[in-house]
Design a protein around this motif. Structure first.
Motif, PDB file in Angstrom:
ATOM      1  N   GLY A  52       3.556  23.961 -17.357  1.00 25.96           N
ATOM      2  CA  GLY A  52       3.831  22.649 -16.748  1.00 25.96           C
ATOM      3  C   GLY A  52       2.694  21.677 -16.987  1.00 25.96           C
ATOM      4  N   TYR A  53       2.488  20.734 -16.055  1.00 23.11           N
ATOM      5  CA  TYR A  53       1.419  19.735 -16.210  1.00 23.11           C
ATOM      6  C   TYR A  53       0.058  20.415 -16.065  1.00 23.11           C
ATOM      7  N   LEU A  54      -0.846  20.086 -16.979  1.00 22.31           N
ATOM      8  CA  LEU A  54      -2.182  20.680 -16.980  1.00 22.31           C
ATOM      9  C   LEU A  54      -3.128  19.783 -16.191  1.00 22.31           C
ATOM     10  N   THR A  55      -3.906  20.403 -15.321  1.00 17.32           N
ATOM     11  CA  THR A  55      -4.767  19.632 -14.412  1.00 17.32           C
ATOM     12  C   THR A  55      -6.172  20.223 -14.383  1.00 17.32           C
ATOM     13  N   ALA A  56      -7.115  19.419 -13.892  1.00 19.47           N
ATOM     14  CA  ALA A  56      -8.519  19.853 -13.881  1.00 19.47           C
ATOM     15  C   ALA A  56      -8.729  21.044 -12.953  1.00 19.47           C
ATOM     16  N   CYS A  57      -8.016  21.078 -11.830  1.00 16.89           N
ATOM     17  CA  CYS A  57      -8.128  22.191 -10.878  1.00 16.89           C
ATOM     18  C   CYS A  57      -6.922  23.124 -11.047  1.00 16.89           C
ATOM     19  N   PRO A  58      -7.154  24.429 -11.203  1.00 11.08           N
ATOM     20  CA  PRO A  58      -6.040  25.370 -11.429  1.00 11.08           C
ATOM     21  C   PRO A  58      -4.975  25.335 -10.326  1.00 11.08           C
ATOM     22  N   THR A  59      -5.367  24.978  -9.095  1.00 15.44           N
ATOM     23  CA  THR A  59      -4.394  24.984  -8.000  1.00 15.44           C
ATOM     24  C   THR A  59      -3.361  23.861  -8.132  1.00 15.44           C
ATOM     25  N   ASN A  60      -3.604  22.901  -9.031  1.00 17.78           N
ATOM     26  CA  ASN A  60      -2.651  21.810  -9.219  1.00 17.78           C
ATOM     27  C   ASN A  60      -1.774  21.992 -10.461  1.00 17.78           C
ATOM     28  N   VAL A  61      -2.078  23.019 -11.268  1.00 11.49           N
ATOM     29  CA  VAL A  61      -1.312  23.229 -12.505  1.00 11.49           C
ATOM     30  C   VAL A  61       0.156  23.500 -12.172  1.00 11.49           C
ATOM     31  N   GLY A  62       1.050  22.998 -13.009  1.00 12.09           N
ATOM     32  CA  GLY A  62       2.491  23.203 -12.797  1.00 12.09           C
ATOM     33  C   GLY A  62       3.170  21.878 -12.539  1.00 12.09           C
ATOM     34  N   THR A  63       3.548  21.641 -11.301  1.00 15.07           N
ATOM     35  CA  THR A  63       4.148  20.357 -10.950  1.00 15.07           C
ATOM     36  C   THR A  63       3.081  19.288 -10.745  1.00 15.07           C
ATOM     37  N   GLY A  64       1.871  19.720 -10.378  1.00 16.71           N
ATOM     38  CA  GLY A  64       0.812  18.751 -10.066  1.00 16.71           C
ATOM     39  C   GLY A  64       1.059  18.027  -8.758  1.00 16.71           C
ATOM     40  N   ILE A  65       1.973  18.525  -7.962  1.00 17.00           N
ATOM     41  CA  ILE A  65       2.358  17.811  -6.738  1.00 17.00           C
ATOM     42  C   ILE A  65       1.580  18.322  -5.526  1.00 17.00           C
ATOM     43  N   ARG A  66       1.186  17.405  -4.677  1.00 16.05           N
ATOM     44  CA  ARG A  66       0.590  17.763  -3.386  1.00 16.05           C
ATOM     45  C   ARG A  66       1.330  16.962  -2.318  1.00 16.05           C
ATOM     46  N   VAL A  67       1.969  17.669  -1.420  1.00 15.23           N
ATOM     47  CA  VAL A  67       2.712  17.041  -0.327  1.00 15.23           C
ATOM     48  C   VAL A  67       1.869  17.150   0.932  1.00 15.23           C
TER      49      VAL A  67
ATOM     50  N   GLU B 287       0.808  -1.227   0.000  1.00 19.18           N
ATOM     51  CA  GLU B 287       0.000   0.000   0.000  1.00 19.18           C
ATOM     52  C   GLU B 287       0.840   1.276   0.000  1.00 19.18           C
ATOM     53  N   THR B 288       2.131   1.189  -0.281  1.00 18.32           N
ATOM     54  CA  THR B 288       2.904   2.432  -0.400  1.00 18.32           C
ATOM     55  C   THR B 288       2.538   3.157  -1.690  1.00 18.32           C
ATOM     56  N   VAL B 289       2.215   2.388  -2.753  1.00 16.69           N
ATOM     57  CA  VAL B 289       1.850   2.999  -4.036  1.00 16.69           C
ATOM     58  C   VAL B 289       0.383   2.710  -4.346  1.00 16.69           C
ATOM     59  N   SER B 290      -0.355   3.755  -4.698  1.00 11.27           N
ATOM     60  CA  SER B 290      -1.717   3.555  -5.221  1.00 11.27           C
ATOM     61  C   SER B 290      -1.962   4.612  -6.294  1.00 11.27           C
ATOM     62  N   ILE B 291      -2.813   4.268  -7.238  1.00  8.95           N
ATOM     63  CA  ILE B 291      -3.107   5.192  -8.344  1.00  8.95           C
ATOM     64  C   ILE B 291      -4.614   5.236  -8.557  1.00  8.95           C
ATOM     65  N   MET B 292      -5.188   6.401  -8.309  1.00 10.90           N
ATOM     66  CA  MET B 292      -6.612   6.584  -8.582  1.00 10.90           C
ATOM     67  C   MET B 292      -6.787   6.899 -10.065  1.00 10.90           C
ATOM     68  N   VAL B 293      -7.716   6.226 -10.704  1.00  6.93           N
ATOM     69  CA  VAL B 293      -7.996   6.440 -12.128  1.00  6.93           C
ATOM     70  C   VAL B 293      -9.363   7.094 -12.261  1.00  6.93           C
ATOM     71  N   ASN B 294      -9.404   8.191 -13.013  1.00  6.52           N
ATOM     72  CA  ASN B 294     -10.637   8.963 -13.214  1.00  6.52           C
ATOM     73  C   ASN B 294     -11.186   9.505 -11.896  1.00  6.52           C
ATOM     74  N   GLU B 295     -10.317  10.123 -11.115  1.00  5.98           N
ATOM     75  CA  GLU B 295     -10.795  10.893  -9.959  1.00  5.98           C
ATOM     76  C   GLU B 295     -11.079  12.300 -10.486  1.00  5.98           C
ATOM     77  N   GLU B 296     -10.551  13.351  -9.916  1.00  2.00           N
ATOM     78  CA  GLU B 296     -10.728  14.677 -10.506  1.00  2.00           C
ATOM     79  C   GLU B 296      -9.905  14.789 -11.791  1.00  2.00           C
ATOM     80  N   ASP B 297      -8.683  14.215 -11.738  1.00  2.00           N
ATOM     81  CA  ASP B 297      -7.820  14.109 -12.915  1.00  2.00           C
ATOM     82  C   ASP B 297      -7.829  12.665 -13.401  1.00  2.00           C
ATOM     83  N   HIS B 298      -7.263  12.441 -14.603  1.00  2.00           N
ATOM     84  CA  HIS B 298      -7.252  11.074 -15.147  1.00  2.00           C
ATOM     85  C   HIS B 298      -6.470  10.128 -14.238  1.00  2.00           C
ATOM     86  N   LEU B 299      -5.341  10.618 -13.704  1.00  2.00           N
ATOM     87  CA  LEU B 299      -4.549   9.812 -12.769  1.00  2.00           C
ATOM     88  C   LEU B 299      -4.195  10.651 -11.551  1.00  2.00           C
TER      89      LEU B 299
END
Length: 351
Positions: free
Chosen positions: A160-175, A110-122
């Motif tokens: 940078g990376y284009l995302t569904a929510c403007p606050t994620n545009v750029g790196t798309g990273i959330r820490v 469970e260290t890695v998980s990938i949501m598909v078709n959440e707000e973004d495609h991945l």
């Protein structure tokens, strides 16, 4: 691996074995990515959403990103299974409640998980126990590179990376770092931490992320800006400056409790242990709060005969969906509260 296997243990992130685990429950890094040539999900038809889910699902499974990867089709999954995945922080509440083709891929530990078709495609996620942001970043970076070698991600040279929510545009990273801060709460200092976090443009949320309350003294602190700064700068800020300062504040508050309110502290911890070992009905929120006080007591050396791993497992396995999966039937009201109390007594009394 089957979904029911998850109810046999806590995930790696809850084992309490990582650095600074007396305060830091887990470190999480998440990357938002979208596949070029497809609309964002809010503009997709039902058929386009299905085509996208099939394409991404097959790519993830072919890439062998983690040992024994399990893929859960959330459109077909029962509600209790979706809730179980929320409780384990493997999918978000909106992802569980959404409609249409969507899923999640989960590695065995469970260290890695990938949501598909959440707000973004991945939504690629890595979770680690304790304060391990650099390790989480190294791991998720490899997963991202593997997927990007098979999928063409939407990317703009300027933004940078284009995302569904403007606050994620750029790196798309959330820490995000999940912290256990019972002493700051008990000493009334927690609001100062919140104000400082907001001044630094950080988000403070509850146990299950956006829109949830801080149950059991657990708080998630996350970055809000992903544009104009590199991934390394964001992670360095969190790992070397922001989180260590909050850990120091919590340690100071714990010392204050011992020196100025030792009897009251022992009373609170002892009451928590006594109730957990003897109650016949136990609600979810009450359980989290009592386990929080017990966890603090163990880390501060006020309780000697309870194992930290047991407490961490109880945090997860007493959640509603976990209890129902363990019991193999739907549980509601007092029946569920009784089952929870029975389970806790058995674990803490060694039965």
């Amino acid at each position: 691996m089957k979904l029911s296997d998850l109810t046999q243990h806590a995930g790696e992130w809850l084992r309490g074995s990582g650095p600074r685990s007396e305060v830091v429950i887990s470190s999480r890094i998440r990357l938002a990515r979208n596949v070029a040539g497809f609309n964002f999900l809010s503009r997709c038809t039902r058929h386009q959403r299905q085509v996208l889910e099939q394409k991404v699902r097959q790519t993830i499974l072919d890439a062998s990103l983690a040992p024994q990867t399990l893929y859960v089709d959330l459109e077909q999954a029962p509600e209790v299974d979706r809730q179980l995945l929320v409780e384990r922080h493997l999918i978000s509440k909106p992802h569980a409640a959404a409609e249409g083709a969507r899923g999640v891929a989960i590695g065995k530990d469970e260290t890695v998980s990938i949501m598909v078709n959440e707000e973004d495609h991945l939504r690629i996620q890595v979770l680690r126990s304790g304060l391990q942001l650099q390790e989480a970043w190294d791991q998720i970076n490899k997963v991202d590179d593997q997927l990007e070698s098979k999928l063409d991600f939407s990317f703009n040279p300027r933004f940078g990376y284009l995302t569904a929510c403007p606050t994620n545009v750029g790196t798309g990273i959330r820490v995000s770092v999940m912290l256990h801060l019972p002493a700051l709460k008990l000493t009334g200092e927690i609001e100062k931490v919140f104000r400082a976090a907001k001044d630094l443009k950080l988000a403070v949320r509850g146990l299950y992320g956006e829109g949830t309350e801080a149950t059991g003294d657990f708080y998630q602190i996350s970055n809000q800006s992903t544009l104009g700064r590199s991934e390394d700068e964001i992670i360095e800020d969190f790992g070397d400056s922001i989180i260590p300062k909050i850990i120091d504040y919590e340690h100071h508050a714990r010392k204050t409790l011992i020196s100025e309110k030792g009897v009251a502290l022992d009373d609170k911890v002892s009451r928590a242990l006594g109730l957990l070992r003897s109650a016949r009905l136990m609600a979810t929120d009450e359980t989290l709060l009592l386990l929080s006080h017990l966890r603090m007591g163990v880390h501060m050396g006020r309780v000697k005969d309870v194992d930290l791993g047991t407490i961490n497992e109880l945090f997860l396995l007493t959640q509603p969906a976990h209890l129902q999966k363990i019991q193999g039937k739907k549980l509601e009201g007092d029946v569920r509260r009784a089952a929870r109390a029975d389970y806790i007594r058995a674990r803490l009394n060694g039965h």
